[in-house]
Design an enzyme around this catalytic site. Sequence first.
Site, PDB file in Angstrom:
ATOM      1  N   ASP A 190      -9.303 -26.485  11.184  1.00  0.00           N
ATOM      2  CA  ASP A 190     -10.662 -27.008  11.025  1.00  0.00           C
ATOM      3  C   ASP A 190     -10.908 -27.176   9.536  1.00  0.00           C
ATOM      4  O   ASP A 190     -10.005 -26.924   8.721  1.00  0.00           O
ATOM      5  CB  ASP A 190     -11.704 -26.084  11.688  1.00  0.00           C
ATOM      6  CG  ASP A 190     -12.849 -26.886  12.296  1.00  0.00           C
ATOM      7  OD1 ASP A 190     -13.498 -27.641  11.535  1.00  0.00           O
ATOM      8  OD2 ASP A 190     -13.102 -26.765  13.502  1.00  0.00           O
ATOM      9  N   HIS A 261     -12.869 -32.981  11.172  1.00  0.00           N
ATOM     10  CA  HIS A 261     -12.635 -31.546  10.903  1.00  0.00           C
ATOM     11  C   HIS A 261     -11.278 -31.340  10.226  1.00  0.00           C
ATOM     12  O   HIS A 261     -10.521 -30.433  10.579  1.00  0.00           O
ATOM     13  CB  HIS A 261     -12.718 -30.735  12.194  1.00  0.00           C
ATOM     14  CG  HIS A 261     -14.123 -30.601  12.733  1.00  0.00           C
ATOM     15  ND1 HIS A 261     -15.092 -29.850  12.090  1.00  0.00           N
ATOM     16  CD2 HIS A 261     -14.735 -31.130  13.820  1.00  0.00           C
ATOM     17  CE1 HIS A 261     -16.228 -29.915  12.780  1.00  0.00           C
ATOM     18  NE2 HIS A 261     -16.048 -30.692  13.825  1.00  0.00           N
ATOM     19  N   GLU A 343     -16.729 -34.958  16.535  1.00  0.00           N
ATOM     20  CA  GLU A 343     -17.510 -34.990  15.298  1.00  0.00           C
ATOM     21  C   GLU A 343     -16.762 -35.610  14.118  1.00  0.00           C
ATOM     22  O   GLU A 343     -16.596 -34.977  13.093  1.00  0.00           O
ATOM     23  CB  GLU A 343     -17.943 -33.551  14.937  1.00  0.00           C
ATOM     24  CG  GLU A 343     -18.825 -32.922  15.990  1.00  0.00           C
ATOM     25  CD  GLU A 343     -19.259 -31.490  15.657  1.00  0.00           C
ATOM     26  OE1 GLU A 343     -20.399 -31.139  15.991  1.00  0.00           O
ATOM     27  OE2 GLU A 343     -18.456 -30.735  15.079  1.00  0.00           O
ATOM     28  N   TRP A 409     -18.186 -31.180  26.113  1.00  0.00           N
ATOM     29  CA  TRP A 409     -18.957 -30.119  25.420  1.00  0.00           C
ATOM     30  C   TRP A 409     -20.393 -30.519  25.154  1.00  0.00           C
ATOM     31  O   TRP A 409     -21.286 -29.681  25.178  1.00  0.00           O
ATOM     32  CB  TRP A 409     -18.243 -29.701  24.127  1.00  0.00           C
ATOM     33  CG  TRP A 409     -18.299 -30.670  22.977  1.00  0.00           C
ATOM     34  CD1 TRP A 409     -17.509 -31.756  22.786  1.00  0.00           C
ATOM     35  CD2 TRP A 409     -19.167 -30.610  21.845  1.00  0.00           C
ATOM     36  NE1 TRP A 409     -17.816 -32.392  21.619  1.00  0.00           N
ATOM     37  CE2 TRP A 409     -18.837 -31.705  21.012  1.00  0.00           C
ATOM     38  CE3 TRP A 409     -20.198 -29.749  21.450  1.00  0.00           C
ATOM     39  CZ2 TRP A 409     -19.513 -31.962  19.819  1.00  0.00           C
ATOM     40  CZ3 TRP A 409     -20.861 -30.005  20.263  1.00  0.00           C
ATOM     41  CH2 TRP A 409     -20.520 -31.098  19.461  1.00  0.00           C
ATOM     42  N   PHE A 435     -20.554 -19.494  23.733  1.00  0.00           N
ATOM     43  CA  PHE A 435     -20.771 -18.058  23.561  1.00  0.00           C
ATOM     44  C   PHE A 435     -21.073 -17.694  22.107  1.00  0.00           C
ATOM     45  O   PHE A 435     -21.241 -16.521  21.787  1.00  0.00           O
ATOM     46  CB  PHE A 435     -19.586 -17.261  24.120  1.00  0.00           C
ATOM     47  CG  PHE A 435     -19.501 -17.245  25.633  1.00  0.00           C
ATOM     48  CD1 PHE A 435     -20.461 -17.884  26.420  1.00  0.00           C
ATOM     49  CD2 PHE A 435     -18.476 -16.564  26.288  1.00  0.00           C
ATOM     50  CE1 PHE A 435     -20.395 -17.872  27.812  1.00  0.00           C
ATOM     51  CE2 PHE A 435     -18.403 -16.533  27.679  1.00  0.00           C
ATOM     52  CZ  PHE A 435     -19.357 -17.190  28.441  1.00  0.00           C
TER      53      PHE A 435
HETATM   54  C1  TNX Z   1     -19.717 -28.101  17.573  1.00  0.00           C
HETATM   55  S1  TNX Z   1     -17.989 -28.137  20.071  1.00  0.00           S
HETATM   56  C2  TNX Z   1     -18.376 -28.113  17.246  1.00  0.00           C
HETATM   57  C3  TNX Z   1     -17.821 -27.028  16.419  1.00  0.00           C
HETATM   58  C4  TNX Z   1     -18.876 -26.057  15.988  1.00  0.00           C
HETATM   59  C5  TNX Z   1     -19.815 -25.798  17.137  1.00  0.00           C
HETATM   60  C6  TNX Z   1     -20.850 -24.745  16.870  1.00  0.00           C
HETATM   61  C7  TNX Z   1     -17.193 -28.996  19.112  1.00  0.00           C
HETATM   62  C8  TNX Z   1     -16.172 -29.779  19.738  1.00  0.00           C
HETATM   63  N1  TNX Z   1     -17.494 -29.007  17.790  1.00  0.00           N
HETATM   64  O1  TNX Z   1     -17.116 -27.571  15.323  1.00  0.00           O
HETATM   65  O2  TNX Z   1     -18.252 -24.891  15.557  1.00  0.00           O
HETATM   66  O3  TNX Z   1     -20.478 -26.994  17.480  1.00  0.00           O
HETATM   67  O4  TNX Z   1     -21.540 -24.387  18.042  1.00  0.00           O
END
Ligand code: TNX
Length: 550
Positions: A190, A261, A343, A409, A435
């Site tokens: 990440d 990321h 993201e 998600w 969580f």
């Molecule tokens: C979203 S869930 C993200 C993560 C963060 C998280 C915090 C996802 C695929 N990406 O990079 O840590 O929210 O809740």
Amino acid sequence: MRIVFSLLMAITCCAAASAQTVNIIPQPVSVKTGKGQFTVSPSTVLVVQDEGDRKAADFLNKYLRQYYGFSLPVKKQATKNAIRFNTRKFIRKPDNDAYSFSSTPAGVSIDGDTYEGTFYGMQTLIQLLPLTKSKSLAIPAVSIQDEPRFGYRGMMLDCSRHFFDLAFVKKYIDYLALHKFNYFHWHLTDDQGWRIEIKKYPELMSKGAWRNGTVIGRYPGTGNDNEHYGGYYTQEQVKEIVQYAADRHITVVPEIEMPGHASAAITAYPDLSCFPETPTKAYYPKECAWAGDSTGKQVVQSWGVYADVFCAGKENTFKFLQDVIDEILPLFPSQYIHVGGDECPKSNWQKCAKCQQRMKENNLKDEHELQSYFIQRMEKYINEKGKTLIGWDEILEGGLAPNAWVMSWRGEKGGIEAAKQHHNVIMTPTDYVYFDYNQTKKEDSVTIGGYINLEKVYGYNPVPKELTAEEGKFIVGAQANLWTEYVTNPGKVEYMVFPRMTALSEVLWTPLEKKNWPAFEKKLKTQYKRYDRWGSDYHKEHFKATAANK
Ligand code: TNX
């Protein structure tokens, strides 16, 4: 002699009095209580017919040694006082890991359709053990038929935002095993740190695995701790974890994030960015404090989403990622490789001549289609190696790669859409299984926020009603994610996952019609004692909290 005999009788009677009530989580498909009890003592023999069932015997022995101070001999045959593991006795449904369990005063038999099934039956046995330490452990006579509702029962641990050592990763895997989970999703890369050794690219470890500091407190933070922080798993350690998990019938699914990321990887190899000369600081939120050198590319020290992503225009990016995949595949026998996909800001791609060129050459109408090109190209590579790609639901945008599995998600929408397109789906919606969110409204430790209490997790049904019965079959299971921006140590991991993970195990295992919240709440009291026995931290406020939150 007589006295010894009566003493023995007295001990047996005492053991009888302390036999555990049947308190199994996740709730089995069917439980019939019988008469009497079986007593596990150091003279009990574990009968294992072949090597496959040895995993179940070994786990049980380790558990008994650790929590009760003795272990049992493992033999191929025994007449009396035995716990028999016996896989492939009957096949009920193919590949469903069903088992039957029978305990009588004469002995225990655990008959799995598969080695996994027998292993799960052994977990059931563990839950029948009394909770006080003794060398005479009475378990009630029961007859159980059981099988899981879903084939994918997962837990994710983010080891990038905070790094967890090998011993704790193993402990986490044990927690999965004790709850009959079968997938460990290992979030290894990440923005805040690259955590897996890739021999061809040593700077991933020397640079990408370390940050010069971390913001203090909740985003944007009240300062920076100025501590050099990081770490990574060597390939040898990764193999050790994969084997440890396999011994518990758990598959480790590695996640290598792309195209977003990616800033830790870019710190190691700046040319992977569209703009190698632009310092990380230029993308870093002004309100977050910074520690140490701010020139060039640096591993970021705060949370959130960063615009410095893998360049989709350079061939070099794909070469790098394919090389990474090449080193990873031999380490992970998993059929599934997770490539993230979430993201990914498109601002660099919009400004990058090479990305724009790539779009033109491939008739891609926007940057979403470029993301889709990226993932599809990686999928082709992964498929050629005989493996299946998993991605977060953003991989739907701009067209889904042909065989990809989707982790939904951002709610269930992505999962519904993917299932309608006949793609396999793992549900991990923020509304139910994040969580890292609070479990009470009055949480006094620093967390990311949000609110998902135990009852909400328990009430989750991973198959959305929007799907037809046929489409519903594409929901292969669900998973909870533990993102660790605000989870800095093992105790906090335990505090965040327990007892919610225990509730999730029942969501994933128990038939819908057998789920029962009041019964689960009752069992939870015993479960708390198990956490205590394991020396684990957990969120203790459930009973108080539900009253306070009403
Ligand atoms: C979203 S869930 C993200 C993560 C963060 C998280 C915090 C996802 C695929 N990406 O990079 O840590 O929210 O809740």
